[in-house]
Motif scaffolding. Structure first.
Motif, PDB file in Angstrom:
ATOM      1  N   SER A 194     -18.825  -1.487  10.218  1.00 50.21           N
ATOM      2  CA  SER A 194     -17.924  -1.690  11.359  1.00 50.21           C
ATOM      3  C   SER A 194     -16.470  -1.631  10.922  1.00 50.21           C
ATOM      4  O   SER A 194     -15.628  -1.051  11.616  1.00 50.21           O
ATOM      5  N   ILE A 195     -16.173  -2.238   9.780  1.00 48.02           N
ATOM      6  CA  ILE A 195     -14.811  -2.196   9.249  1.00 48.02           C
ATOM      7  C   ILE A 195     -14.400  -0.755   8.975  1.00 48.02           C
ATOM      8  O   ILE A 195     -13.286  -0.327   9.310  1.00 48.02           O
ATOM      9  N   ALA A 196     -15.322   0.006   8.391  1.00 48.35           N
ATOM     10  CA  ALA A 196     -15.027   1.410   8.098  1.00 48.35           C
ATOM     11  C   ALA A 196     -14.768   2.204   9.374  1.00 48.35           C
ATOM     12  O   ALA A 196     -13.871   3.063   9.409  1.00 48.35           O
ATOM     13  N   ARG A 197     -15.523   1.920  10.430  1.00 50.32           N
ATOM     14  CA  ARG A 197     -15.311   2.626  11.704  1.00 50.32           C
ATOM     15  C   ARG A 197     -13.953   2.287  12.297  1.00 50.32           C
ATOM     16  O   ARG A 197     -13.251   3.168  12.815  1.00 50.32           O
ATOM     17  N   ILE A 198     -13.563   1.018  12.227  1.00 51.70           N
ATOM     18  CA  ILE A 198     -12.252   0.618  12.736  1.00 51.70           C
ATOM     19  C   ILE A 198     -11.152   1.328  11.966  1.00 51.70           C
ATOM     20  O   ILE A 198     -10.179   1.851  12.546  1.00 51.70           O
ATOM     21  N   MET A 199     -11.289   1.384  10.644  1.00 46.14           N
ATOM     22  CA  MET A 199     -10.289   2.052   9.823  1.00 46.14           C
ATOM     23  C   MET A 199     -10.196   3.533  10.181  1.00 46.14           C
ATOM     24  O   MET A 199      -9.097   4.094  10.299  1.00 46.14           O
TER      25      MET A 199
END
Length: 256
Positions: A194-199
């Motif tokens: 999820s963090i990677a998608r936000i980034m």
């Protein structure tokens, strides 16, 4: 919970190969339970068993009723009747409602609701006949409140908690308890994704993306998988026999 307090109990943890499921399996093992973990991918399950976090594993997609029942039969044959079920398997998808189609709702319901139904359906009768059972559903704070852009996931987790509350009433005098543990954002591979998608979508760095996920947690951090496991472990013990039909948030004080 004291070491060995679950001695003689056979516990089954769905989605037990990584993250919260693996932490729960290891905690139950440390408390003396014989633990079977299930999941779709053999590698992480076998690694957990090799590391001593579980006694054995069986391959099964929690959304597949036939596969779940086959895995449970194998586990019972190898390690005896199951008296503890931790229905941990789950998945999350996100999208604005306008781009959330019926197939996404079905996928979320299949794993997050029907995955619980399949496992509980296979184990509840033997538990009630034995006069003891613990069913713990790893839900989410998304089952207690709403979050934007996750309508299908929130709906499925709300449904799982509704199942917990109803089933707890049906089993209240049988020796079986049914509860949910509802983690907030937890330090797992799924949250890292999820963090990677936000980034990727926003151009933010990891620190800013993480801050977005944890802004609803008054402690300002991700929950640790071991903290969720501790809550599950308590609910599985003899001393929690009066706790049933509850949805316990492990979320750093987030207001539901």
């Amino acid at each position: 919970m004291a070491k060995g307090s679950l001695q003689g109990r056979h516990a089954l943890v769905t989605g037990g190969g990584r993250g919260i499921g693996a932490a729960i399996a290891a905690a139950l093992t440390a408390a003396g339970a014989r633990v079977t973990v299930t999941g779709r991918n053999e590698g992480p399950l076998a690694a957990l068993v090799e590391a001593g976090g579980a006694a054995g594993y069986a391959l099964a997609d929690a959304a597949d009723e036939a596969a779940t029942r086959t895995a449970i039969r194998a586990a019972v044959t190898e390690r005896g009747p199951v008296s503890i079920l931790v229905a941990n398997a789950g998945a999350a998808e996100s999208a604005p409602f306008a781009r959330t189609d019926a197939d996404m709702f079905r996928r979320m319901l299949d794993i997050n609701l029907m995955g619980v139904v399949h496992a509980a359906g296979a184990l509840l009768t033997p538990m009630t006949e034995a006069g003891f059972g613990r069913i713990v559903v790893v839900a989410s704070t998304a089952g207690l409140r709403g979050y934007a852009y996750t309508t299908a996931y929130c709906a499925a987790k709300h449904a799982a908690i509704g199942l917990v509350r109803s089933l707890a009433l049906e089993t209240a005098r049988t020796g079986v308890t049914v509860n949910a543990v509802c983690p907030g954002f937890t330090a797992t591979d799924l949250v890292e994704e999820s963090i990677a998608r936000i980034m990727a979508k926003t151009g933010r760095n990891r620190e800013a993306a993480l801050a977005e996920l944890t802004r609803g947690n008054p402690q300002g951090r991700l929950v640790a998988p071991a903290e969720v496991a501790d809550a599950v472990l308590w609910l599985c013990g003899e001393d929690a026999s009066a706790i049933t039909g509850q949805s316990i948030a492990v979320a750093g004080g987030e207001v539901m």
